[in-house]
Design a protein around this motif. Sequence first.
Motif, PDB file in Angstrom:
ATOM      1  N   CYS A   9       0.831  -1.208   0.000  1.00 55.58           N
ATOM      2  CA  CYS A   9       0.000   0.000   0.000  1.00 55.58           C
ATOM      3  C   CYS A   9       0.866   1.259   0.000  1.00 55.58           C
ATOM      4  N   LYS A  10       1.971   1.243   0.735  1.00 53.83           N
ATOM      5  CA  LYS A  10       2.881   2.392   0.744  1.00 53.83           C
ATOM      6  C   LYS A  10       3.504   2.575  -0.634  1.00 53.83           C
ATOM      7  N   ASP A  13       1.029   4.267  -2.775  1.00 53.64           N
ATOM      8  CA  ASP A  13       0.940   5.685  -2.397  1.00 53.64           C
ATOM      9  C   ASP A  13       2.085   6.490  -3.015  1.00 53.64           C
ATOM     10  N   HIS A  16       1.491   6.935  -6.738  1.00 53.46           N
ATOM     11  CA  HIS A  16       0.490   7.970  -7.020  1.00 53.46           C
ATOM     12  C   HIS A  16       1.076   9.369  -6.845  1.00 53.46           C
ATOM     13  N   LEU A  17       1.882   9.558  -5.806  1.00 49.41           N
ATOM     14  CA  LEU A  17       2.517  10.858  -5.594  1.00 49.41           C
ATOM     15  C   LEU A  17       3.479  11.194  -6.735  1.00 49.41           C
ATOM     16  N   CYS A  27       4.180   0.403  -9.774  1.00 46.03           N
ATOM     17  CA  CYS A  27       4.522  -0.354  -8.576  1.00 46.03           C
ATOM     18  C   CYS A  27       4.245  -1.835  -8.814  1.00 46.03           C
TER      19      CYS A  27
END
Length: 41
Positions: A9-10, A13, A16-17, A27
């Motif tokens: 999940c990280k 994230d 996406h950033l 990813c």
Amino acid sequence: MGIWHKLACKGVDITHLARENGIDAKCDMQAGRIFAYGDLI
């Protein structure tokens, strides 16, 4: 929730950033790798 799920999940994230900032990134959630495509300055 296991540690691998949290790390995946990280990674998503971060991907996406990166995309929000104009970096083409992907990813691999199973391997835990983040790939950035394009020319690096």
